[in-house]
Design an enzyme around this catalytic site. Structure first.
Site, PDB file in Angstrom:
ATOM      1  N   GLU A 175       0.658  -1.177   0.024  1.00 56.39           N
ATOM      2  CA  GLU A 175      -0.067  -0.180   0.038  1.00 56.39           C
ATOM      3  C   GLU A 175       0.717   1.181   0.049  1.00 56.39           C
ATOM      4  O   GLU A 175       1.556   1.443   0.805  1.00 56.39           O
ATOM      5  CB  GLU A 175      -1.063   0.104   1.407  1.00 56.39           C
ATOM      6  CG  GLU A 175      -2.090   0.676   1.096  1.00 56.39           C
ATOM      7  CD  GLU A 175      -2.029   2.365   1.273  1.00 56.39           C
ATOM      8  OE1 GLU A 175      -2.194   3.112   0.269  1.00 56.39           O
ATOM      9  OE2 GLU A 175      -1.048   2.665   2.006  1.00 56.39           O
ATOM     10  N   HIS A 176       0.510   2.036  -0.960  1.00 51.92           N
ATOM     11  CA  HIS A 176       1.791   3.148  -1.312  1.00 51.92           C
ATOM     12  C   HIS A 176       1.438   4.412  -0.550  1.00 51.92           C
ATOM     13  O   HIS A 176       2.445   5.326  -0.649  1.00 51.92           O
ATOM     14  CB  HIS A 176       1.577   3.464  -2.786  1.00 51.92           C
ATOM     15  CG  HIS A 176       2.848   3.954  -3.252  1.00 51.92           C
ATOM     16  ND1 HIS A 176       3.980   4.557  -2.609  1.00 51.92           N
ATOM     17  CD2 HIS A 176       3.101   4.310  -4.769  1.00 51.92           C
ATOM     18  CE1 HIS A 176       4.729   4.895  -3.513  1.00 51.92           C
ATOM     19  NE2 HIS A 176       4.269   4.876  -4.768  1.00 51.92           N
ATOM     20  N   SER A 177       0.317   4.731   0.162  1.00 52.30           N
ATOM     21  CA  SER A 177       0.122   5.984   0.831  1.00 52.30           C
ATOM     22  C   SER A 177       0.991   6.568   1.814  1.00 52.30           C
ATOM     23  O   SER A 177       1.488   7.659   2.015  1.00 52.30           O
ATOM     24  CB  SER A 177      -1.257   6.392   1.129  1.00 52.30           C
ATOM     25  OG  SER A 177      -1.689   5.396   2.116  1.00 52.30           O
TER      26      SER A 177
END
Length: 766
Positions: free
Chosen positions: A388-390
């Protein structure tokens, strides 16, 4: 570009043991400079150079230059009206944030919004993937359970070391890099439903953003943006197998490791034995993980339904959210490298029918939890990462992957030499973490447990619809891998060209050869040399690149003319990378100006609705360079419907591209790119088979600052004059103080019986 920063950064100077720096993980934070805000005049002066090729190329349908003239007028209007006001607001915002410690950089709040506000699914739109190289120990690398146990053990040790702040800090050429994304927590905020927090209180409490590698989870919200909840006391691992969820305790409360590799192997075999009791056609109907692939507001509604149905459901979800990471065990053997990449990006599609002809999804696409860091291991031992990139950028994920892969290598070396060398420090462990096995005196504390969800029919229906929607996306997407072996970094550097700039130009030229036009091409550049720095954008589609592409298609052009244009275009791109890496980029600055207007209730200036700004941000070629010897591949999905997502790795003697699109001619583009690389290579001088030299200096090549694709390349704008989605304050990144006590973890879930007999069978096969 040199490849030095593609490898995991080495620690900065300090006390060392066995060649590895033992300085504190966050020792360099206080010395990091602040990310500078460029002047408005400086940014707007450079803006025409990054859009002129897009406005004057055949794709613009404007041969008269009218679009460029209009762009210059819009720049002047912005400079004379809204621009100075917004610049002053941004500078003041950054000054206040520096003084009261609420903002680490002028863009971080707005950049977090860019990740968390969109309602679209994170699958193929945001989450990147890695495919790891095979492990050195064939006994483990070809066995799913053993490979999973080995990677999991190293990951747990990494988490333990991070809790004790003994992870070697990143640095580049002696300069420290920001380690904030590894932090467990810097905000003291207890977890509560946002609906009961007053807006003003909510904003004030979130002034300080936090990122975390472990114990973090993206949580869907019914409001206009998600949150990233971080559990600083995280100590367990969640395992997904056959669409069912399990967990086991991995760390003691003090952060000491509670299980070793053999313990984890027994745990995984017990889970495998239990998971196999449920038929795939049954487990697929209850695959709660597929809900994380929904658009975010839909997932928030479904999540609320799950929690409201049962108190135990809420506890189970909190256990998943608060886990260190998710270990995914896939019942799939990729038939080739293309399918391996696709499996790590979005899972496999394999529709089957029961005897009564009711279809069910037997692929791995439902066996995921996309809101967290996932380690994925296939049936043949092939492994990868989907994250998950956030909360974290690719550089952070690469450091994690590199360390756990290297720790596996060191462990294998230790197993070889332990009977030869009496000194156990001959190969010192890469990740030093104390292991105090619970199995020695309290085995029950680490026994795996199954999470049982009581799901109402409405949620079961939503699971089915989520699967069908995801399946639509998978069959409408292509992933193709090009592994070019003709030459690599060594050959390009010998010709005194930046390898990254060369590869960047190869992709634009391939597109131009195939479609006859130049398009917006995005490459992120690391800015972690600054406090809370993340990335800045660099654009390849310059006038220099356009001239090179036109020369290439002109049959009257000579090779000397092409080579000269190639050098000019790559040198120009390399200069852009330098500017971005030193905090002098223009795109994050413009983005922050647009968001500071929104934050202060000012109508979005017309400049951000201009044709030039829209064309720049419609990223057809979303590209990124990331990798080192631990990775076979990495990639991500396209950021626009008509685009390509291209992750590439530059090796000494080869180039690897992972290319994805929404059913454009992905394979044909890859083949065109392959031929383009061959043809471009013919312009350069071949490597000599033997070379003797006394030259001490390095080739004159532009420095490379490691880049990684970060977020959406297209700014969402609606016609009524406001950017969407609207912001109500700081992005929701927060500390999550778990309500689950160690006793709750011991007592919750369905206890599994240890599978000693299964372990014996596994050993006999080896």
């Amino acid at each position: 570009m040199s490849s030095s920063t593609s490898a995991p950064p080495q620690g900065s100077s300090g006390n060392s043991k066995g060649g590895i720096n033992r300085q504190g993980t966050y020792a360099g934070q206080s010395s990091l400079p602040r990310l500078p805000i460029p002047t408005l005049e400086e940014t707007l002066a450079r803006f025409p150079t990054v859009v002129s090729a897009l406005l004057t190329s055949p794709s613009s349908n404007d041969s008269s230059g009218g679009e460029m003239a209009k762009c210059l007028q819009e720049i002047q209007h912005f400079l004379q009206t809204d621009g100075p006001v917004l610049q002053e607001l941004l500078v003041e915002y950054d000054r206040r944030g520096r003084e009261d410690g609420t903002v680490g950089s002028f863009v971080e709040e707005f950049w977090s919004d860019a990740y968390l506000a969109p309602d679209s699914s994170v699958v193929m739109n945001l989450n990147p993937f890695f495919v790891l190289e095979d492990g050195p120990d064939t006994k483990k690398s070809n066995c799913q359970s053993r490979r999973a146990a080995s990677l999991c053990f190293s990951a747990i040790k990494f988490a333990s070391s991070l809790k004790h702040e003994t992870i070697v800090p990143d640095s580049f050429r002696g300069r420290p890099l920001c380690m904030d994304q590894f932090r467990v927590c810097i905000v003291h905020l207890f977890y509560m439903p946002f609906s009961i927090i007053l807006l003003s209180t909510f904003i004030s409490m979130l002034h300080k953003l936090v990122q975390a590698l472990f114990g973090a989870c993206r949580v869907p919200e019914l409001s206009n943006k998600d949150t990233v909840a971080v559990n600083p006391e995280s100590s367990h691992v969640v395992v997904l197998e056959n669409n069912q969820m399990y967990f086991f305790q991995a760390l003691w409360p003090d952060g000491t490791v509670a299980v070793n590799e053999e313990d984890i192997l027994e745990i995984l075999l017990a889970i495998k034995a239990d998971a196999s009791k449920v038929a795939p056609e049954i487990s697929s109907r209850n695959a709660i993980g597929v809900l994380t692939t929904l658009p975010r507001r839909e997932w928030a509604v479904a999540r609320d339904s799950i929690i409201s149905c049962s108190k135990d459901n809420g506890t189970a979800l909190e256990i998943v959210d608060g886990a260190l990471f998710v270990l995914v065990i896939d019942d799939v053997v990729p038939k080739d490298i293309h399918e391996a990449a696709a499996n790590m990006l979005h899972g496999t599609y394999n529709l089957k029918s029961e005897d009564n002809l009711i279809d069910y999804q037997a692929g791995s696409c439902c066996n995921r939890w996309y809101d967290k860091l996932q380690i994925i291991v296939c049936q043949d031992g092939r492994a990868g990462i989907n994250f998950e990139h956030s909360a974290i950028d690719g550089h952070t994920a690469l450091r994690f992957v590199s360390d756990i892969f290297a720790d596996n290598v060191v462990s294998f070396a230790q197993s070889i030499t332990k009977t030869i060398y009496a000194d156990s420090t001959f190969f010192p462990s890469l990740i030093e973490a104390e292991v105090r096995r619970a199995s020695a005196d309290n085995a029950a504390s680490v026994t795996p447990k199954k999470l049982i969800f009581d799901l109402p029919q409405s949620v079961l229906d939503k699971i089915y619809f989520a699967e069908t929607a995801l399946s639509d996306e998978i069959v409408a997407s292509d992933t193709y891998v090009l592994e070019f072996t003709g030459y690599g970094k060594t050959f390009i550097v010998r010709n005194k060209i930046s390898p990254d700039s060369f590869v960047q130009l190869s992709m634009q030229l391939a597109y131009y050869r195939l479609f006859g036009k130049i398009v917006s091409q995005y490459e992120p550049v690391l800015t972690k040399g600054f406090y809370h720095g993340r990335t800045e954008a660099v654009r390849l589609a310059s006038d220099k690149a356009l001239k090179f592409c036109k020369l290439w298609l002109n049959t009257d052009s000579t090779n000397d003319e092409k080579l000269a244009a190639l050098r000019v275009a790559t040198e120009y791109h390399s200069e852009g990378v330098k500017l971005a890496a030193t905090g002098k980029g223009l795109e994050r600055h413009l983005f922050a100006l647009m968001k500071i207007a929104e934050k202060n209730g000012i109508q979005t200036p017309a400049f951000f609705f201009s044709t030039a700004y829209k064309k720049l941000n419609h990223t057809v070629l979303s590209t990124s360079n990331c990798g080192n010897p631990s990775l076979r591949l990495f990639g991500f999905g396209p950021v626009v419907q008509d685009g390509f997502g291209i992750g590439y790795i530059i090796r000494d003697s080869g180039l690897q591209y992972s290319i994805s699109s929404k059913h454009r001619q992905t394979k044909r583009f890859a083949h065109t790119l392959n031929q383009t690389l061959i043809d471009m290579g013919k312009l350069l001088q071949p490597l000599s088979s033997v070379s003797v030299t006394c030259e001490r200096s390095r080739p004159s090549v532009a420095e490379y600052c490691e880049a990684y694709n970060d977020t959406f390349g297209e700014t969402a704008i609606v016609e009524n004059g406001s950017s969407v989605p609207e912001s109500i304050g700081f992005a929701g990144v927060m500390r999550r103080q778990s309500s689950i006590t160690p006793r709750d973890l011991r007592e919750f879930g369905q206890l599994l019986t240890p599978a000693e007999s299964v372990l014996e069978e596994d050993d006999s096969e080896d």
